[in-house]
Design an enzyme around this catalytic site. Structure first.
Site, PDB file in Angstrom:
ATOM      1  N   ASP A 139       3.593  -8.538  -5.264  1.00 48.27           N
ATOM      2  CA  ASP A 139       2.314  -7.348  -4.991  1.00 48.27           C
ATOM      3  C   ASP A 139       3.238  -6.452  -3.945  1.00 48.27           C
ATOM      4  O   ASP A 139       3.695  -6.748  -3.212  1.00 48.27           O
ATOM      5  CB  ASP A 139       1.358  -8.417  -4.219  1.00 48.27           C
ATOM      6  CG  ASP A 139       0.069  -7.559  -3.868  1.00 48.27           C
ATOM      7  OD1 ASP A 139      -0.029  -6.471  -4.738  1.00 48.27           O
ATOM      8  OD2 ASP A 139      -0.572  -8.044  -2.976  1.00 48.27           O
ATOM      9  N   HIS A 140       2.885  -5.116  -4.300  1.00 51.51           N
ATOM     10  CA  HIS A 140       3.368  -3.971  -3.512  1.00 51.51           C
ATOM     11  C   HIS A 140       5.085  -4.075  -3.268  1.00 51.51           C
ATOM     12  O   HIS A 140       5.437  -4.167  -2.174  1.00 51.51           O
ATOM     13  CB  HIS A 140       2.786  -4.040  -2.119  1.00 51.51           C
ATOM     14  CG  HIS A 140       1.402  -3.682  -2.271  1.00 51.51           C
ATOM     15  ND1 HIS A 140       0.741  -2.356  -2.549  1.00 51.51           N
ATOM     16  CD2 HIS A 140       0.119  -4.517  -1.975  1.00 51.51           C
ATOM     17  CE1 HIS A 140      -0.873  -2.453  -2.534  1.00 51.51           C
ATOM     18  NE2 HIS A 140      -1.054  -3.572  -2.399  1.00 51.51           N
ATOM     19  N   GLU A 178       1.543   2.411  -9.118  1.00 52.30           N
ATOM     20  CA  GLU A 178       0.421   2.756  -8.630  1.00 52.30           C
ATOM     21  C   GLU A 178       0.446   4.523  -8.325  1.00 52.30           C
ATOM     22  O   GLU A 178       1.465   5.051  -8.095  1.00 52.30           O
ATOM     23  CB  GLU A 178       0.258   2.414  -7.108  1.00 52.30           C
ATOM     24  CG  GLU A 178      -1.052   2.759  -6.147  1.00 52.30           C
ATOM     25  CD  GLU A 178      -1.456   1.790  -5.016  1.00 52.30           C
ATOM     26  OE1 GLU A 178      -0.997   0.847  -5.285  1.00 52.30           O
ATOM     27  OE2 GLU A 178      -1.909   2.356  -4.156  1.00 52.30           O
ATOM     28  N   HIS A 204      -6.889  -2.437  -6.478  1.00 53.18           N
ATOM     29  CA  HIS A 204      -6.462  -3.184  -5.438  1.00 53.18           C
ATOM     30  C   HIS A 204      -7.620  -3.133  -4.392  1.00 53.18           C
ATOM     31  O   HIS A 204      -8.668  -2.458  -4.537  1.00 53.18           O
ATOM     32  CB  HIS A 204      -5.091  -2.318  -4.562  1.00 53.18           C
ATOM     33  CG  HIS A 204      -3.775  -2.685  -5.271  1.00 53.18           C
ATOM     34  ND1 HIS A 204      -2.821  -3.439  -4.678  1.00 53.18           N
ATOM     35  CD2 HIS A 204      -3.365  -2.541  -6.704  1.00 53.18           C
ATOM     36  CE1 HIS A 204      -1.804  -3.749  -5.653  1.00 53.18           C
ATOM     37  NE2 HIS A 204      -2.318  -3.368  -6.564  1.00 53.18           N
ATOM     38  N   GLY A 205      -7.367  -3.995  -3.135  1.00 57.05           N
ATOM     39  CA  GLY A 205      -8.540  -3.926  -2.156  1.00 57.05           C
ATOM     40  C   GLY A 205      -9.874  -4.100  -2.780  1.00 57.05           C
ATOM     41  O   GLY A 205     -10.810  -3.520  -2.173  1.00 57.05           O
TER      42      GLY A 205
HETATM   43  P1  13P Z   1      -8.016  -7.215  -0.447  1.00 59.04           P
HETATM   44  O1  13P Z   1      -7.702  -6.815   1.210  1.00 59.04           O
HETATM   45  O2  13P Z   1      -9.649  -6.358  -0.565  1.00 59.04           O
HETATM   46  O3  13P Z   1      -8.266  -8.600  -0.709  1.00 59.04           O
HETATM   47  O4  13P Z   1      -7.072  -6.595  -1.331  1.00 59.04           O
HETATM   48  C1  13P Z   1      -5.991  -7.407  -1.721  1.00 59.04           C
HETATM   49  C2  13P Z   1      -4.867  -6.607  -2.608  1.00 59.04           C
HETATM   50  O5  13P Z   1      -5.309  -5.435  -2.891  1.00 59.04           O
HETATM   51  C3  13P Z   1      -3.550  -7.303  -2.606  1.00 59.04           C
HETATM   52  O6  13P Z   1      -2.707  -6.275  -3.456  1.00 59.04           O
HETATM   53  O1  G3H Z   2      -1.778  -5.843  -0.072  1.00 61.04           O
HETATM   54  C1  G3H Z   2      -2.173  -6.388   0.771  1.00 61.04           C
HETATM   55  C2  G3H Z   2      -2.453  -7.824   0.681  1.00 61.04           C
HETATM   56  O2  G3H Z   2      -3.679  -8.224   1.015  1.00 61.04           O
HETATM   57  C3  G3H Z   2      -1.497  -8.649   1.201  1.00 61.04           C
HETATM   58  O3  G3H Z   2      -1.059  -8.246   2.811  1.00 61.04           O
HETATM   59  O4  G3H Z   2       1.061  -8.396   3.201  1.00 61.04           O
HETATM   60  O5  G3H Z   2      -0.498  -9.129   5.000  1.00 61.04           O
HETATM   61  O6  G3H Z   2      -0.055 -10.544   2.906  1.00 61.04           O
HETATM   62  P1  G3H Z   2      -0.258  -9.274   3.547  1.00 61.04           P
HETATM   63 ZN    ZN Z   3      -2.939  -4.030  -2.678  1.00 58.14          ZN
END
Ligand code: 13P
Ligand code: G3H
Ligand code: ZN
Length: 332
Positions: A94-95, A146, A234-235
């Site tokens: 993720d990211h 993205e 996301h989000g």
């Molecule tokens: P939320 O913070 O809305 O759960 O989003 C998570 C997310 O996008 C992880 O990449």
């Molecule tokens: O993209 C954001 C996710 O909720 C992950 O957040 O890096 O605090 O685990 P984190």
């Molecule tokens: Zn995210």
């Protein structure tokens, strides 16, 4: 070098094709610990839903990338033990913020990576995304990119304002990078405070904040430009008020926490949106359950007695998302 195929994982290619055609979305749940992972796998196995396990930067710092990767390998075997004969499980970065990080995940058995270069200038985003795609595709690993900026905190990239994805850029971006899916900005954001109170209206009956709607017009324009192309949100936590209330009633303090209404995510799932990211809701479920145990049983000190109920609550949440919001049940 270990291929994800050797450890029973799958990439997102077929999964997304079916989800776009079938009008549902695949849940992408973040995990940082064993209880979260167990809850995700139990929920996916019980509902026969494909699932994406996401590893964020925070998770890597907290739990260690290698350990999380082996936990995912264990999760495949655990899913089989639960009676899920052919588990459809993706292990996704993720990211990801650099080529080196994405490469290290590909090399250690992740089946999907995200390169998030959305904070870079457009041409730099294309160049870095393409570099990751070129490497990942040699190993049949799928890549999420993205375009557009979400408000709030994206790992270490904090943006005051969101910038919706510009539909006029998506064809050029997808063609030149070769990415397999595209995360877009249409008004979602990370965390439990997705909108400032001044961006919302207030329901006069409950006093709760009502957020502004997602920009479905932007989503539909993007879909028209890239018919059938997998889109990611996301989000997308909804910040369930029952959890916020339990937390606040048991010593917590989450004033004016607000998320994306589930009806809007249900609507989005029927479109080319085929991956929906949810992390914060699981944090809220866990915190609510733990706070409740501590408030009701102040003498409790066996972690299994509070992490167990937290796991049960997260499983309930994941199943509800799968069945009532994303519609991915029975698709694996
Ligand atoms: P939320 O913070 O809305 O759960 O989003 C998570 C997310 O996008 C992880 O990449
Ligand atoms: O993209 C954001 C996710 O909720 C992950 O957040 O890096 O605090 O685990 P984190
Ligand atoms: Zn995210």
């Amino acid at each position: 070098m270990v291929s994800f195929k050797e450890i029973g994982l799958v990439n997102t290619r077929e999964m997304f094709k079916k989800a776009v055609a079938g009008g549902y979305a695949i849940p992408a749940f973040n995990f940082n610990n064993m209880e979260q992972l167990q809850a995700i796998i139990m929920a996916a196995a019980e509902t026969k839903s494909p699932v994406i396990l996401q590893v964020s930067k925070g998770a890597r710092n907290y739990a260690n990338q290698t350990l999380l990767r082996y936990m995912a390998e264990g999760a495949v075997e655990y899913a089989k033990e639960l009676g899920w004969e052919k588990p459809q499980i993706v292990l996704h970065l993720d990211h990801g913020d650099s080529f080196e990080l994405c490469k290290s995940c590909v090399d250690m058995g992740f089946s999907s990576v995200m390169i998030d270069a959305s904070s870079l200038p457009y041409e730099d985003n294309i160049a870095l995304t393409k570099k990751v795609v070129d490497y990942a595709h040699q190993h049949d690993v799928t890549v999420e990119a993205e375009l557009g900026v979400l408000a709030g905190v994206e790992d270490e990239v904090a943006a005051e304002e969101s910038h919706y994805t510009r539909p006029e850029e998506v064809i050029d971006f997808a063609t030149r990078t070769g990415c397999d899916s595209l995360a877009i900005s249409i008004g979602t954001s990370h965390g439990a405070y997705k909108f400032k109170p001044e961006q919302c209206t207030r329901d006069p009956k409950t006093g709760r904040l009502v957020p502004p709607p997602l920009a479905f017009d932007v989503l539909h324009e993007i879909e028209k430009k890239l018919p059938g192309f997998p889109i990611v949100l996301h989000g997308s936590s909804s910040v369930p008020q029952n959890y916020v209330d339990i937390i606040n009633a048991n010593g917590g303090k989450l004033p004016d926490a607000v998320g994306i209404p589930e009806e809007q995510l249900r609507e989005a799932s029927k479109s080319a949106v085929c991956k929906i990211n949810i992390d914060s809701d699981s944090r809220l479920a866990m915190t609510a359950a733990v706070r409740k145990v501590f408030a009701e049983k102040p003498g409790e000190f066996d972690p299994r007695k509070y992490l167990g109920p937290a796991r049960d609550e997260m499983k309930k949440l994941y199943m509800d998302k799968i069945v009532n919001v994303l519609g991915s049940n029975g698709k694996a």
